[in-house]
Design a protein around this motif. Structure first.
Motif, PDB file in Angstrom:
ATOM      1  N   LEU A 226      11.656  11.160  12.320  1.00 26.02           N
ATOM      2  CA  LEU A 226      11.804  11.403  10.902  1.00 26.02           C
ATOM      3  C   LEU A 226      11.811   9.976  10.223  1.00 26.02           C
ATOM      4  CD1 LEU A 226      11.852  13.795   8.723  1.00 26.02           C
ATOM      5  CD2 LEU A 226      13.993  13.910   9.376  1.00 26.02           C
ATOM      6  N   LEU A 227      11.067   9.734   9.178  1.00 23.82           N
ATOM      7  CA  LEU A 227      11.052   8.686   8.651  1.00 23.82           C
ATOM      8  C   LEU A 227      11.456   8.769   7.150  1.00 23.82           C
ATOM      9  CD1 LEU A 227       8.639   8.127  10.955  1.00 23.82           C
ATOM     10  CD2 LEU A 227       8.891   5.955   9.982  1.00 23.82           C
ATOM     11  N   LEU A 240      14.342  11.978  16.883  1.00 22.63           N
ATOM     12  CA  LEU A 240      15.242  13.197  16.798  1.00 22.63           C
ATOM     13  C   LEU A 240      15.620  13.657  18.137  1.00 22.63           C
ATOM     14  CD1 LEU A 240      13.480  15.008  13.935  1.00 22.63           C
ATOM     15  CD2 LEU A 240      15.325  13.445  13.658  1.00 22.63           C
ATOM     16  N   PRO A 241      16.624  14.497  18.416  1.00 23.15           N
ATOM     17  CA  PRO A 241      16.928  15.369  19.705  1.00 23.15           C
ATOM     18  C   PRO A 241      15.695  16.039  20.034  1.00 23.15           C
ATOM     19  CG  PRO A 241      18.620  15.429  18.176  1.00 23.15           C
ATOM     20  CD  PRO A 241      17.449  15.042  17.238  1.00 23.15           C
ATOM     21  N   PRO A 350      20.332   6.076  26.750  1.00 20.68           N
ATOM     22  CA  PRO A 350      20.338   7.182  25.993  1.00 20.68           C
ATOM     23  C   PRO A 350      19.344   7.955  25.590  1.00 20.68           C
ATOM     24  CG  PRO A 350      20.178   4.725  24.865  1.00 20.68           C
ATOM     25  CD  PRO A 350      20.484   4.544  26.212  1.00 20.68           C
ATOM     26  N   HIS A 351      19.238   9.122  25.232  1.00 18.64           N
ATOM     27  CA  HIS A 351      18.047   9.780  24.836  1.00 18.64           C
ATOM     28  C   HIS A 351      17.174   9.015  23.665  1.00 18.64           C
ATOM     29  CE1 HIS A 351      15.277  13.472  24.443  1.00 18.64           C
ATOM     30  NE2 HIS A 351      15.743  13.448  23.268  1.00 18.64           N
ATOM     31  N   GLN A 352      16.158   9.765  23.219  1.00 22.81           N
ATOM     32  CA  GLN A 352      15.324   8.997  22.220  1.00 22.81           C
ATOM     33  C   GLN A 352      16.303   9.017  20.995  1.00 22.81           C
ATOM     34  OE1 GLN A 352      12.172  11.445  22.686  1.00 22.81           O
ATOM     35  NE2 GLN A 352      11.026   9.851  23.881  1.00 22.81           N
ATOM     36  N   GLU A 353      17.059   9.848  20.582  1.00 22.11           N
ATOM     37  CA  GLU A 353      17.887   9.809  19.152  1.00 22.11           C
ATOM     38  C   GLU A 353      18.642   8.536  19.215  1.00 22.11           C
ATOM     39  OE1 GLU A 353      21.019  13.088  19.377  1.00 22.11           O
ATOM     40  OE2 GLU A 353      20.129  13.544  21.304  1.00 22.11           O
ATOM     41  N   GLY A 354      18.814   7.817  19.987  1.00 21.48           N
ATOM     42  CA  GLY A 354      19.554   6.491  20.083  1.00 21.48           C
ATOM     43  C   GLY A 354      18.632   5.363  19.606  1.00 21.48           C
TER      44      GLY A 354
END
Length: 380
Positions: A226-227, A240-241, A350-354
């Motif tokens: 989300l940009l 995003l999660p 970390p997951h991509q939300e990092g």
């Protein structure tokens, strides 16, 4: 037998109970829009078939309507041309080229986009038109423009939208070029994945507006970003999660290539467990490090093949309980992937939300942790 209205209501209830539907306006859309008008027939994979084959499911078949209102992605086209109604036999092979994405994902993305009544939204990828219909129910015909690359798919979507009483602005064309008439939009949502954020999007969404898009690549690892558009051609955002994937936009897909022939090369021990590439984020990190490579294999036996240079890397278990890698060609693919995965592991996996993304005149960069931290340039 349950009716369409009953099944719609039941689906909306389930999505509200599991936390997907949090806004009443979108729950109203889920209850109102009849998905069967957009997926009148669909393909289901045949369990255990190799290569995967698909059986057509048509209106009136046992379980047809219940399948429409399952929270599943329904394949509606194979190989860019084969529709369920075109198939006379019990099953057919092919590569999925269009689908109706599972309702929970579509509705979650509309909510993540944060579009509100009165805002103008550009949708990239009309597909069956189901997502478009949900958006029109919330925003109104005049505020939604949707672009579809495939004329056959776009025509079917237009017919379905008209049947349900909606009339958004529909365009057949390359959505990566944005609206051919230009214009300033408040939001942009993409229901296909892209290798990088197309520049026309960054100029057609006003500063202060938002872009919601899935970043992918030739290894088909996906991450939803989300940009916030900060200026013409500029944006910054976060990933995003969750686990979001879409078919890659056809102009961004890998070019045709010959059948892979594994060739000899230089061998050395691998410093990482190759199975890390099977991890959702691990595979995506590897793709960031080697964006022109296609990934095949699994577990300890991974294969990377660089589409542009022909470079190869392949891993195998060795007698010492570790792994060996064989590399050849001008790009040492495993060296790049290994360094990236090690840095990700050092950060705690970390997951991509990092991760975040910055877009500027200098390029597009995905970074880990903070904007000035470890990063990779997207292949523009």
């Amino acid at each position: 037998m349950s009716t369409s209205a009953q099944l719609r209501s039941a689906l909306a209830d389930r999505l509200a109970e599991d936390g997907t539907l949090t806004e009443p306006e979108w729950r109203s859309a889920a209850t109102a829009v009849p998905r069967e008008l957009f997926t009148g027939s669909y393909f289901l994979p045949v369990a255990g078939s190799i290569p995967t084959s698909y059986r057509p499911v048509r209106e009136g078949d046992p379980g047809w309507l219940e399948g429409v209102y399952s929270d599943e992605t329904l394949i509606t086209q194979l190989d860019g041309r084969i529709r369920p109604d075109d198939v006379a036999e019990d099953a057919v092979t092919g590569s999925p080229s269009s689908s109706s994405t599972l309702p929970s994902l579509v509705l979650r993305m509309w909510q993540q986009l944060g579009a509100e009544a009165g805002q103008r939204v550009l949708e990239i990828g009309t597909g069956t038109g189901y997502s478009t219909a949900l958006g029109v129910h919330r925003l109104g015909d005049a505020n939604l423009t949707s672009i579809e690359y495939d004329p056959m798919v776009g025509s079917a979507a237009a017919t379905a939208l008209k049947a349900v009483g909606f009339a958004p602005r529909l365009i057949i064309g390359d959505g990566l070029r944005g609206d051919p008439d230009g214009g300033q939009y408040d939001r942009l949502i993409a229901t296909c994945s892209v290798r990088y954020i197309p520049l026309p999007w960054l100029h057609q969404v006003r500063p202060g507006g938002k872009i919601l898009a899935t970043l992918s690549g030739w290894s088909y690892a996906n991450a939803l970003a989300l940009l916030d558009v900060t200026g013409p051609g500029e944006a910054t955002g976060r990933f995003l999660p969750g686990y979001t994937s879409f078919m890659i936009a056809r102009p961004h897909d890998r070019p045709p290539r010959p059948i892979l022939a594994l060739l000899p090369g230089e061998e050395r021990p691998s410093q990482i467990d190759p199975a890390k590439l099977d991890n959702w984020t691990g595979g995506w990190v590897a793709q960031l490090a080697a964006p022109s490579a296609e990934r095949m294999g699994a577990g300890a036996e991974q294969i990377l093949w660089d589409v542009s240079t022909g470079s190869q890397a392949r891993t195998v278990p060795n007698a010492n309980g570790g792994w060996s890698v064989v590399q050849r060609g001008p790009v040492r693919l495993w060296d790049r992937v290994e360094r990236a995965v090690q840095r990700w592991q050092d950060a705690g996996e970390p997951h991509q939300e990092g991760f975040g993304i910055t877009v500027s005149a200098a390029g597009q960069r995905v970074w880990l942790g903070t904007e000035d931290g470890l990063g990779w340039d997207l292949p523009i």
